[in-house]
Design a protein around this motif. Structure first.
Motif, PDB file in Angstrom:
ATOM      1  N   GLU A   1     -30.074 -30.059  13.327  1.00  0.00           N
ATOM      2  CA  GLU A   1     -30.666 -29.947  14.659  1.00  0.00           C
ATOM      3  C   GLU A   1     -31.312 -31.258  15.077  1.00  0.00           C
ATOM      4  OE1 GLU A   1     -33.116 -26.521  15.331  1.00  0.00           O
ATOM      5  OE2 GLU A   1     -31.723 -25.211  14.263  1.00  0.00           O
ATOM      6  N   GLU A   2     -31.901 -31.951  14.107  1.00  0.00           N
ATOM      7  CA  GLU A   2     -32.528 -33.247  14.391  1.00  0.00           C
ATOM      8  C   GLU A   2     -31.475 -34.279  14.822  1.00  0.00           C
ATOM      9  OE1 GLU A   2     -34.760 -36.741  11.917  1.00  0.00           O
ATOM     10  OE2 GLU A   2     -35.290 -34.684  11.407  1.00  0.00           O
ATOM     11  N   GLU A   3     -30.348 -34.309  14.136  1.00  0.00           N
ATOM     12  CA  GLU A   3     -29.283 -35.247  14.498  1.00  0.00           C
ATOM     13  C   GLU A   3     -28.723 -34.947  15.887  1.00  0.00           C
ATOM     14  OE1 GLU A   3     -27.148 -36.519  10.365  1.00  0.00           O
ATOM     15  OE2 GLU A   3     -27.019 -34.388  10.916  1.00  0.00           O
ATOM     16  N   ILE A   4     -28.544 -33.668  16.180  1.00  0.00           N
ATOM     17  CA  ILE A   4     -28.049 -33.287  17.508  1.00  0.00           C
ATOM     18  C   ILE A   4     -29.041 -33.708  18.577  1.00  0.00           C
ATOM     19  CG2 ILE A   4     -27.512 -31.313  19.000  1.00  0.00           C
ATOM     20  CD1 ILE A   4     -26.300 -29.965  16.473  1.00  0.00           C
ATOM     21  N   ALA A   5     -30.330 -33.467  18.340  1.00  0.00           N
ATOM     22  CA  ALA A   5     -31.366 -33.864  19.298  1.00  0.00           C
ATOM     23  C   ALA A   5     -31.370 -35.374  19.510  1.00  0.00           C
ATOM     24  CB  ALA A   5     -32.741 -33.395  18.819  1.00  0.00           C
ATOM     25  N   GLN A   6     -31.188 -36.131  18.444  1.00  0.00           N
ATOM     26  CA  GLN A   6     -31.133 -37.595  18.545  1.00  0.00           C
ATOM     27  C   GLN A   6     -29.944 -38.045  19.387  1.00  0.00           C
ATOM     28  OE1 GLN A   6     -31.085 -39.111  14.545  1.00  0.00           O
ATOM     29  NE2 GLN A   6     -32.559 -40.682  15.027  1.00  0.00           N
TER      30      GLN A   6
END
Length: 64
Positions: A45-50
């Motif tokens: 989820e963090e990578e997608i948000a980035q």
């Protein structure tokens, strides 16, 4: 594992529930191979948000 940009791009597409044809219009065999390779990548989820952070929404023009 080193993630190439093309795999990250394809993995992001595959993570989007609204995307039903992430390889539509493919004109080269290498695009199919890249899409299959991306199936082994799961973005957090963090990578997608980035990846989505720089995106700025734009109004739809010419509709109705």
């Amino acid at each position: 594992m080193i993630r190439l940009r093309r795999w990250t791009r394809q993995a992001w597409l595959l993570s989007q529930p609204a995307v039903t044809a992430p390889i539509a219009g493919t004109t080269a065999e290498k695009h199919i191979i890249e899409a299959v390779e991306a199936l082994d990548i799961t973005l957090s989820e963090e990578e997608i948000a980035q990846l989505e952070a720089p995106y700025i929404t734009h109004p739809v023009l010419g509709m109705m």
